[in-house]
Design a protein around this motif. Sequence first.
Motif: not given
Length: 145
Positions: A104-111, A127-132
């Motif tokens: 999850s951190a890698i996905v957020l940092l690669s946005l 971003f919204l799917i991961l956050s939800l």
Amino acid sequence: MLYGVASKLTDEKESNLDVKGEYMDPTKSEKVMLSELQARESISTFLWLGFLFGLTIAVKVPLDSSPVATAVGKSKAPWVFGSIQWLLQRWPVWLSGWVLPVLSAIVLLSLPWWAQKVGKMWTWIIFLILSLAWVGLTLIYRFMG
């Protein structure tokens, strides 16, 4: 007289040129300066942090897994780590404690990189799917124990 009108129109057109020398329509919205955008982002960041700080003061959250949990084997953790605690209770430790949070951190940092590759709309959707997903897991942990 005619020369003055023509030079006035030319001056108006030259004032509507952008950096590249292309004509900008004055009725369309203009680009926002970087310093103004940074100021807006700073203000919104501090407003959200103030809101979250006020929320942490107003809501009394116990340092327990759940008010209904009576089992001795359940660990205590702050509610902000509830999603990871919920996953740890149901899945293997290597998956729920390491792989999913790091992924999850890698996905957020690669946005920002994804925004260039697939477009901003899809980046917002990711971003919204991961956050939800993480907020949903936290709420499941908090209210369903």
